[in-house]
Enzyme design. Sequence first.
Site, PDB file in Angstrom:
ATOM      1  N   ASP A 261     -54.131  52.899 122.362  1.00 21.41           N
ATOM      2  CA  ASP A 261     -54.440  52.592 120.967  1.00 21.41           C
ATOM      3  C   ASP A 261     -53.651  53.539 120.067  1.00 21.41           C
ATOM      4  O   ASP A 261     -53.547  54.739 120.333  1.00 21.41           O
ATOM      5  CB  ASP A 261     -55.950  52.753 120.720  1.00 21.41           C
ATOM      6  CG  ASP A 261     -56.386  52.097 119.418  1.00 21.41           C
ATOM      7  OD1 ASP A 261     -57.110  51.081 119.480  1.00 21.41           O
ATOM      8  OD2 ASP A 261     -56.001  52.603 118.336  1.00 21.41           O
ATOM      9  N   ILE A 262     -53.107  53.002 118.971  1.00 30.69           N
ATOM     10  CA  ILE A 262     -52.267  53.792 118.066  1.00 30.69           C
ATOM     11  C   ILE A 262     -53.080  54.827 117.289  1.00 30.69           C
ATOM     12  O   ILE A 262     -52.541  55.829 116.817  1.00 30.69           O
ATOM     13  CB  ILE A 262     -51.509  52.838 117.091  1.00 30.69           C
ATOM     14  CG1 ILE A 262     -50.268  53.502 116.536  1.00 30.69           C
ATOM     15  CG2 ILE A 262     -52.416  52.338 115.971  1.00 30.69           C
ATOM     16  CD1 ILE A 262     -49.316  52.526 115.832  1.00 30.69           C
TER      17      ILE A 262
ATOM     18  N   VAL B 220     -58.485  43.244 114.617  1.00 33.54           N
ATOM     19  CA  VAL B 220     -57.295  42.504 115.076  1.00 33.54           C
ATOM     20  C   VAL B 220     -57.770  41.214 115.761  1.00 33.54           C
ATOM     21  O   VAL B 220     -58.499  41.271 116.766  1.00 33.54           O
ATOM     22  CB  VAL B 220     -56.451  43.354 116.049  1.00 33.54           C
ATOM     23  CG1 VAL B 220     -55.282  42.537 116.593  1.00 33.54           C
ATOM     24  CG2 VAL B 220     -55.930  44.612 115.339  1.00 33.54           C
TER      25      VAL B 220
ATOM     26  N   HIS C 145     -59.425  41.714 122.616  1.00 31.82           N
ATOM     27  CA  HIS C 145     -59.052  42.990 123.243  1.00 31.82           C
ATOM     28  C   HIS C 145     -60.293  43.747 123.661  1.00 31.82           C
ATOM     29  O   HIS C 145     -61.349  43.643 123.041  1.00 31.82           O
ATOM     30  CB  HIS C 145     -58.204  43.850 122.306  1.00 31.82           C
ATOM     31  CG  HIS C 145     -58.798  44.072 120.947  1.00 31.82           C
ATOM     32  ND1 HIS C 145     -58.711  43.132 119.943  1.00 31.82           N
ATOM     33  CD2 HIS C 145     -59.492  45.111 120.428  1.00 31.82           C
ATOM     34  CE1 HIS C 145     -59.313  43.587 118.867  1.00 31.82           C
ATOM     35  NE2 HIS C 145     -59.809  44.783 119.129  1.00 31.82           N
ATOM     36  N   MET C 146     -60.137  44.522 124.715  1.00 30.60           N
ATOM     37  CA  MET C 146     -61.201  45.385 125.223  1.00 30.60           C
ATOM     38  C   MET C 146     -60.765  46.828 125.019  1.00 30.60           C
ATOM     39  O   MET C 146     -59.659  47.204 125.398  1.00 30.60           O
ATOM     40  CB  MET C 146     -61.405  45.088 126.711  1.00 30.60           C
ATOM     41  CG  MET C 146     -62.421  45.963 127.405  1.00 30.60           C
ATOM     42  SD  MET C 146     -62.452  45.551 129.172  1.00 30.60           S
ATOM     43  CE  MET C 146     -63.310  43.999 129.113  1.00 30.60           C
ATOM     44  N   HIS C 147     -61.631  47.629 124.387  1.00 28.54           N
ATOM     45  CA  HIS C 147     -61.350  49.054 124.239  1.00 28.54           C
ATOM     46  C   HIS C 147     -61.881  49.781 125.471  1.00 28.54           C
ATOM     47  O   HIS C 147     -63.012  49.540 125.902  1.00 28.54           O
ATOM     48  CB  HIS C 147     -62.099  49.641 123.029  1.00 28.54           C
ATOM     49  CG  HIS C 147     -61.695  49.083 121.701  1.00 28.54           C
ATOM     50  ND1 HIS C 147     -60.845  49.739 120.843  1.00 28.54           N
ATOM     51  CD2 HIS C 147     -62.040  47.939 121.063  1.00 28.54           C
ATOM     52  CE1 HIS C 147     -60.685  49.035 119.731  1.00 28.54           C
ATOM     53  NE2 HIS C 147     -61.406  47.934 119.843  1.00 28.54           N
TER      54      HIS C 147
HETATM   55  P1  5GP Z   1     -60.686  46.286 116.581  1.00 26.65           P
HETATM   56  O1  5GP Z   1     -61.189  47.095 115.433  1.00 26.65           O
HETATM   57  O2  5GP Z   1     -60.074  44.974 116.163  1.00 26.65           O
HETATM   58  O3  5GP Z   1     -61.702  46.133 117.702  1.00 26.65           O
HETATM   59  O4  5GP Z   1     -59.553  47.182 117.238  1.00 26.65           O
HETATM   60  C1  5GP Z   1     -58.190  47.076 116.938  1.00 26.65           C
HETATM   61  C2  5GP Z   1     -57.531  48.325 117.494  1.00 26.65           C
HETATM   62  O5  5GP Z   1     -56.138  48.104 117.498  1.00 26.65           O
HETATM   63  C3  5GP Z   1     -57.776  49.579 116.634  1.00 26.65           C
HETATM   64  O6  5GP Z   1     -58.409  50.582 117.426  1.00 26.65           O
HETATM   65  C4  5GP Z   1     -56.380  49.989 116.175  1.00 26.65           C
HETATM   66  O7  5GP Z   1     -56.186  51.396 116.140  1.00 26.65           O
HETATM   67  C5  5GP Z   1     -55.490  49.303 117.189  1.00 26.65           C
HETATM   68  N1  5GP Z   1     -54.181  48.935 116.683  1.00 26.65           N
HETATM   69  C6  5GP Z   1     -53.914  48.270 115.529  1.00 26.65           C
HETATM   70  N2  5GP Z   1     -52.588  48.090 115.379  1.00 26.65           N
HETATM   71  C7  5GP Z   1     -52.005  48.648 116.480  1.00 26.65           C
HETATM   72  C8  5GP Z   1     -50.629  48.762 116.900  1.00 26.65           C
HETATM   73  O8  5GP Z   1     -49.696  48.316 116.251  1.00 26.65           O
HETATM   74  N3  5GP Z   1     -50.411  49.400 118.086  1.00 26.65           N
HETATM   75  C9  5GP Z   1     -51.429  49.913 118.844  1.00 26.65           C
HETATM   76  N4  5GP Z   1     -51.097  50.527 119.982  1.00 26.65           N
HETATM   77  N5  5GP Z   1     -52.725  49.802 118.479  1.00 26.65           N
HETATM   78  C10 5GP Z   1     -53.016  49.180 117.309  1.00 26.65           C
END
Ligand code: 5GP
Length: 113
Positions: free
Chosen positions: A29-30, A95, A99-101
Amino acid sequence: MDCIFCQIVAGKIPSQVLYQDEEVLAFRDINPAAPTHVLVIPKKHIDSLADVADEETPLIGRMVKIANRIAREEKVAESGYRLIISSGKDGGQVVPHLHMHLLGGRNLSSKLC
Ligand code: 5GP
Ligand code: ZN
């Protein structure tokens, strides 16, 4: 293609890839929320968990298996870790590509939110 994660799958946006096969990609994650913060995604665009078709449910099991393997490689399997799939607006999904964290490497709160 304006989906960020589809662009990562296509290699148009760079990422730190930890694992990939024909169906699944895992990358860091970025903006990490823990020392280990990895995203495990299907390469195929699926909007969210709510959009997983019945015949696609084995994919979720594969994502868990891959996350478990990465947790071992990241040396957080013994100390413990958390897998999260947020779905939709109230679920906190930002996003819109499933996706799974994988979070680990620090003590995560027992409170879920
Ligand atoms: P959500 O909040 O949708 O569950 O998680 C989206 C995750 O994607 C966030 O933790 C965010 O930091 C990560 N993320 C968003 N854009 C990018 C990117 O361009 N590259 C990477 N590696 N992670 C991203
Ligand atoms: Zn996508």
